[in-house]
Design a protein around this motif. Structure first.
Motif, PDB file in Angstrom:
ATOM      1  N   LEU A 122       0.829  -1.221   0.000  1.00  0.00           N
ATOM      2  CA  LEU A 122       0.000   0.000   0.000  1.00  0.00           C
ATOM      3  C   LEU A 122       0.859   1.264   0.000  1.00  0.00           C
ATOM      4  CD1 LEU A 122      -2.811  -1.160   2.438  1.00  0.00           C
ATOM      5  CD2 LEU A 122      -3.067  -0.650   0.025  1.00  0.00           C
ATOM      6  N   LEU A 123       2.109   1.137  -0.410  1.00  0.00           N
ATOM      7  CA  LEU A 123       2.945   2.343  -0.536  1.00  0.00           C
ATOM      8  C   LEU A 123       2.450   3.181  -1.720  1.00  0.00           C
ATOM      9  CD1 LEU A 123       6.492   0.832   0.099  1.00  0.00           C
ATOM     10  CD2 LEU A 123       5.371   2.639   1.452  1.00  0.00           C
ATOM     11  N   PRO A 124       2.506   4.500  -1.699  1.00  0.00           N
ATOM     12  CA  PRO A 124       3.120   5.315  -0.658  1.00  0.00           C
ATOM     13  C   PRO A 124       2.204   5.643   0.522  1.00  0.00           C
ATOM     14  CG  PRO A 124       2.396   6.728  -2.427  1.00  0.00           C
ATOM     15  CD  PRO A 124       2.075   5.317  -2.846  1.00  0.00           C
ATOM     16  N   VAL A 171     -11.664   3.462   6.453  1.00  0.00           N
ATOM     17  CA  VAL A 171     -12.616   2.745   5.599  1.00  0.00           C
ATOM     18  C   VAL A 171     -13.968   3.302   5.994  1.00  0.00           C
ATOM     19  CG1 VAL A 171     -13.601   0.502   5.005  1.00  0.00           C
ATOM     20  CG2 VAL A 171     -11.164   0.698   5.443  1.00  0.00           C
ATOM     21  N   GLY A 172     -14.567   4.127   5.084  1.00  0.00           N
ATOM     22  CA  GLY A 172     -15.721   4.917   5.517  1.00  0.00           C
ATOM     23  C   GLY A 172     -15.235   5.908   6.564  1.00  0.00           C
ATOM     24  N   ARG A 173     -15.939   5.984   7.701  1.00  0.00           N
ATOM     25  CA  ARG A 173     -15.603   7.006   8.694  1.00  0.00           C
ATOM     26  C   ARG A 173     -14.530   6.604   9.689  1.00  0.00           C
ATOM     27  NH1 ARG A 173     -20.583  10.616  10.369  1.00  0.00           N
ATOM     28  NH2 ARG A 173     -21.659  10.655   8.390  1.00  0.00           N
ATOM     29  N   LYS A 174     -14.213   5.311   9.745  1.00  0.00           N
ATOM     30  CA  LYS A 174     -13.334   4.852  10.830  1.00  0.00           C
ATOM     31  C   LYS A 174     -12.072   4.192  10.284  1.00  0.00           C
ATOM     32  CE  LYS A 174     -17.453   3.645  13.413  1.00  0.00           C
ATOM     33  NZ  LYS A 174     -18.319   2.535  13.844  1.00  0.00           N
ATOM     34  N   PRO A 175     -10.980   4.258  11.061  1.00  0.00           N
ATOM     35  CA  PRO A 175      -9.799   3.507  10.637  1.00  0.00           C
ATOM     36  C   PRO A 175     -10.038   2.000  10.754  1.00  0.00           C
ATOM     37  CG  PRO A 175      -9.386   4.597  12.744  1.00  0.00           C
ATOM     38  CD  PRO A 175     -10.749   5.034  12.293  1.00  0.00           C
ATOM     39  N   VAL A 176      -9.315   1.240   9.939  1.00  0.00           N
ATOM     40  CA  VAL A 176      -9.492  -0.217   9.902  1.00  0.00           C
ATOM     41  C   VAL A 176      -9.461  -0.803  11.314  1.00  0.00           C
ATOM     42  CG1 VAL A 176      -8.588  -2.367   8.963  1.00  0.00           C
ATOM     43  CG2 VAL A 176      -8.241  -0.244   7.706  1.00  0.00           C
ATOM     44  N   ALA A 177      -8.470  -0.381  12.110  1.00  0.00           N
ATOM     45  CA  ALA A 177      -8.296  -0.986  13.437  1.00  0.00           C
ATOM     46  C   ALA A 177      -9.533  -0.785  14.310  1.00  0.00           C
ATOM     47  CB  ALA A 177      -7.067  -0.402  14.124  1.00  0.00           C
ATOM     48  N   GLN A 178     -10.212   0.346  14.153  1.00  0.00           N
ATOM     49  CA  GLN A 178     -11.422   0.579  14.967  1.00  0.00           C
ATOM     50  C   GLN A 178     -12.551  -0.364  14.550  1.00  0.00           C
ATOM     51  OE1 GLN A 178     -12.716   4.684  15.419  1.00  0.00           O
ATOM     52  NE2 GLN A 178     -14.719   4.019  16.173  1.00  0.00           N
ATOM     53  N   PRO A 234     -22.939 -15.205   3.923  1.00  0.00           N
ATOM     54  CA  PRO A 234     -22.826 -14.317   2.756  1.00  0.00           C
ATOM     55  C   PRO A 234     -22.760 -12.828   3.143  1.00  0.00           C
ATOM     56  CG  PRO A 234     -24.504 -15.981   2.389  1.00  0.00           C
ATOM     57  CD  PRO A 234     -24.053 -16.156   3.803  1.00  0.00           C
ATOM     58  N   ASP A 235     -23.394 -12.446   4.269  1.00  0.00           N
ATOM     59  CA  ASP A 235     -23.367 -11.028   4.661  1.00  0.00           C
ATOM     60  C   ASP A 235     -22.105 -10.673   5.456  1.00  0.00           C
ATOM     61  OD1 ASP A 235     -24.273 -12.685   6.752  1.00  0.00           O
ATOM     62  OD2 ASP A 235     -25.007 -10.937   7.841  1.00  0.00           O
ATOM     63  N   GLU A 236     -21.195 -11.604   5.574  1.00  0.00           N
ATOM     64  CA  GLU A 236     -20.005 -11.353   6.405  1.00  0.00           C
ATOM     65  C   GLU A 236     -18.731 -11.332   5.572  1.00  0.00           C
ATOM     66  OE1 GLU A 236     -20.832 -13.378  10.702  1.00  0.00           O
ATOM     67  OE2 GLU A 236     -20.290 -14.710   9.067  1.00  0.00           O
ATOM     68  N   ARG A 237     -18.810 -10.755   4.392  1.00  0.00           N
ATOM     69  CA  ARG A 237     -17.611 -10.807   3.553  1.00  0.00           C
ATOM     70  C   ARG A 237     -16.395 -10.218   4.256  1.00  0.00           C
ATOM     71  NH1 ARG A 237     -18.424  -7.508  -0.478  1.00  0.00           N
ATOM     72  NH2 ARG A 237     -20.247  -6.850   0.695  1.00  0.00           N
ATOM     73  N   ARG A 238     -15.224 -10.723   3.870  1.00  0.00           N
ATOM     74  CA  ARG A 238     -13.978 -10.198   4.421  1.00  0.00           C
ATOM     75  C   ARG A 238     -13.506  -9.030   3.545  1.00  0.00           C
ATOM     76  NH1 ARG A 238      -7.987 -12.895   3.874  1.00  0.00           N
ATOM     77  NH2 ARG A 238      -6.902 -11.197   4.906  1.00  0.00           N
ATOM     78  N   PHE A 239     -13.225  -7.898   4.181  1.00  0.00           N
ATOM     79  CA  PHE A 239     -12.646  -6.764   3.465  1.00  0.00           C
ATOM     80  C   PHE A 239     -11.164  -6.728   3.824  1.00  0.00           C
ATOM     81  CE2 PHE A 239     -17.117  -5.742   4.093  1.00  0.00           C
ATOM     82  CZ  PHE A 239     -17.504  -5.381   2.815  1.00  0.00           C
ATOM     83  N   ASP A 240     -10.336  -7.001   2.832  1.00  0.00           N
ATOM     84  CA  ASP A 240      -8.891  -7.099   3.045  1.00  0.00           C
ATOM     85  C   ASP A 240      -8.261  -5.748   2.695  1.00  0.00           C
ATOM     86  OD1 ASP A 240      -6.215  -7.695   2.996  1.00  0.00           O
ATOM     87  OD2 ASP A 240      -6.307  -8.960   1.204  1.00  0.00           O
ATOM     88  N   ILE A 241      -7.703  -5.081   3.716  1.00  0.00           N
ATOM     89  CA  ILE A 241      -7.107  -3.772   3.456  1.00  0.00           C
ATOM     90  C   ILE A 241      -5.601  -3.950   3.257  1.00  0.00           C
ATOM     91  CG2 ILE A 241      -7.113  -1.344   4.214  1.00  0.00           C
ATOM     92  CD1 ILE A 241      -9.922  -2.708   4.014  1.00  0.00           C
ATOM     93  N   GLY A 242      -5.241  -4.939   2.448  1.00  0.00           N
ATOM     94  CA  GLY A 242      -3.826  -5.251   2.257  1.00  0.00           C
ATOM     95  C   GLY A 242      -3.303  -4.836   0.898  1.00  0.00           C
ATOM     96  N   ASN A 243      -4.216  -4.553  -0.042  1.00  0.00           N
ATOM     97  CA  ASN A 243      -3.781  -4.078  -1.363  1.00  0.00           C
ATOM     98  C   ASN A 243      -4.804  -3.052  -1.855  1.00  0.00           C
ATOM     99  OD1 ASN A 243      -5.811  -5.422  -3.319  1.00  0.00           O
ATOM    100  ND2 ASN A 243      -5.165  -7.098  -1.993  1.00  0.00           N
ATOM    101  N   PHE A 244      -4.392  -2.249  -2.843  1.00  0.00           N
ATOM    102  CA  PHE A 244      -5.257  -1.134  -3.238  1.00  0.00           C
ATOM    103  C   PHE A 244      -6.577  -1.597  -3.851  1.00  0.00           C
ATOM    104  CE2 PHE A 244      -1.320   1.465  -3.018  1.00  0.00           C
ATOM    105  CZ  PHE A 244      -1.810   2.418  -2.129  1.00  0.00           C
ATOM    106  N   GLY A 245      -6.556  -2.705  -4.610  1.00  0.00           N
ATOM    107  CA  GLY A 245      -7.792  -3.165  -5.245  1.00  0.00           C
ATOM    108  C   GLY A 245      -8.874  -3.422  -4.208  1.00  0.00           C
ATOM    109  N   TYR A 252      -8.799  -2.576  -0.997  1.00  0.00           N
ATOM    110  CA  TYR A 252      -9.013  -1.390  -0.148  1.00  0.00           C
ATOM    111  C   TYR A 252     -10.017  -0.437  -0.801  1.00  0.00           C
ATOM    112  CZ  TYR A 252      -8.094   3.084   2.194  1.00  0.00           C
ATOM    113  OH  TYR A 252      -8.238   4.267   2.856  1.00  0.00           O
ATOM    114  N   PHE A 253      -9.846  -0.164  -2.092  1.00  0.00           N
ATOM    115  CA  PHE A 253     -10.774   0.743  -2.776  1.00  0.00           C
ATOM    116  C   PHE A 253     -12.199   0.194  -2.724  1.00  0.00           C
ATOM    117  CE2 PHE A 253      -7.261   2.448  -5.851  1.00  0.00           C
ATOM    118  CZ  PHE A 253      -6.743   3.215  -4.814  1.00  0.00           C
ATOM    119  N   ARG A 254     -12.326  -1.117  -2.963  1.00  0.00           N
ATOM    120  CA  ARG A 254     -13.678  -1.712  -2.948  1.00  0.00           C
ATOM    121  C   ARG A 254     -14.303  -1.567  -1.566  1.00  0.00           C
ATOM    122  NH1 ARG A 254     -11.330  -5.643  -6.393  1.00  0.00           N
ATOM    123  NH2 ARG A 254     -10.919  -7.056  -4.665  1.00  0.00           N
ATOM    124  N   ALA A 255     -13.486  -1.833  -0.530  1.00  0.00           N
ATOM    125  CA  ALA A 255     -14.011  -1.730   0.841  1.00  0.00           C
ATOM    126  C   ALA A 255     -14.437  -0.289   1.129  1.00  0.00           C
ATOM    127  CB  ALA A 255     -12.941  -2.169   1.844  1.00  0.00           C
TER     128      ALA A 255
END
Ligand code: UTP
Length: 295
Positions: free
Chosen positions: A17-19, A31-38, A253-264, A266-269
């Motif tokens: 996810l650089l830079p 992601v939306g209003r909150k940071p991933v960790a929250q 099905p309503d519990e999809r995993r959002f992976d914030i590890g790559n831009f593709g 991350y953007f979708r999430a």
């Protein structure tokens, strides 16, 4: 007492996810209003976790700051007549105790989990990856369901899985199930990033685990793999090889995993969370639709 402790590794460098991640942790990207960790912490709180151990590293101070109570900010909002905005800080007061330890060298996810051993001791625990959100708005109780299975069956390992398109299996750790595949299934083995032809299923590891402390013993035995990293998947395989019981649990099905590890992903999430925002979602939908309709 039911399992109430989770280890959240957040020490990775986030080089994919650089830079964006040069001087801020990927786990603090919004992601939306909150940071991933929250999002991750709120999901864990919803599943009954009350003690949370972050495994942090260099440049991750903003995570600690985020979960501290910020008295100055509260006073400022009060004194400037913006009391209504205090609600945005309600997460600071949720029923959760935070602990921090550092992974001093980037030796992989398995090594990060092992850094938690002196604090966790000989009790079962949850691992939740700090760069992955399950479901929208922390509503998933996947971890609570996994703990329930773990305790009812006396398993050694429970791993969450989600179905991925067959042609994407080479990106993930993939389950080899034994017996029928229901919401819960027996785990024969885990195959790390198999080829499409060799993959035993299309069930990919989904960033949430419950472990007995035996995993620490196996992590100590695990030889460094690719890039000199100690892989968590390898240690899980050692548990299974030595006769330990492993279960897989499928996300709904309503519990999809959002992976914030790559831009593709991350953007979708970000788009999906922003579209579901109660205040801005509808307006954003119209805006995006107009963009898409533009000749
Ligand atoms: P990744 O496998 O995505 O690795 O981590 P990474 O190093 O963060 O990212 P890239 O590959 O350089 O882009 C999955 C989770 O495990 C943590 C990360 O912080 C992330 O939450 N992790 C990974 C550690 O805590 N320590 C490590 O040595 C590796």
């Amino acid at each position: 007492m039911s399992i109430d402790i989770a280890v959240v590794p957040v020490a990775g460098l986030g080089t994919r996810l650089l830079p964006a991640t040069k001087s801020q942790p990927k786990e603090m990207l919004p992601v939306g209003r909150k940071p991933v960790a929250q999002h991750v912490v709120e999901e864990l709180a919803h599943s009954g976790i009350r003690r949370l151990l972050f495994v942090t590293g260099k440049g991750k101070h903003s995570i600690e700051n985020h979960f501290d109570t910020d008295g100055d900010l509260i006073t400022y909002l009060r004194e400037s007549g913006r009391e209504q905005e205090l609600g945005e800080l309600a997460f600071e007061r949720q029923d959760m105790e935070y602990f921090y330890t550092r992974q001093r060298r980037q030796l992989g996810l398995g090594h990060a989990v092992l850094c938690a051993a002196p604090l966790v001791g000989r009790q079962p625990f949850v691992v939740a990856l700090g760069d992955s959100i399950i479901g929208l708005n922390a509503e998933s109780d996947i971890v609570a369901r996994m703990i329930e299975q773990f305790e009812a069956t006396k398993a050694d390992v429970v791993v969450a899985f989600e179905e991925v398109p067959r042609d994407e299996v080479f990106r993930y750790g993939i389950a080899e199930p034994r017996g029928p595949i229901g919401d819960v299934f027996e785990l024969a083995s885990l195959v790390e990033k198999p080829s499409v032809d060799e993959a035993p299923s299309n069930l990919a590891v989904a960033a949430r685990y419950v472990f007995s402390p035996a995993i620490f013993d196996k992590l100590r035995e695990t030889k460094p793999g690719k890039g000199g990293e100690i892989q968590l998947t390898d240690a899980i395989q050692l548990v299974l090889n030595s006769g330990g019981m492993g279960l897989g649990m499928r996300l709904r099905p309503d519990e999809r995993r959002f992976d914030i590890g790559n831009f593709g992903s991350y953007f979708r999430a970000f788009v999906e969370f922003a579209l579901s925002d109660p205040h801005y979602g509808d307006g954003l939908k119209e805006y995006v639709q107009a963009l898409l309709d533009r000749p």
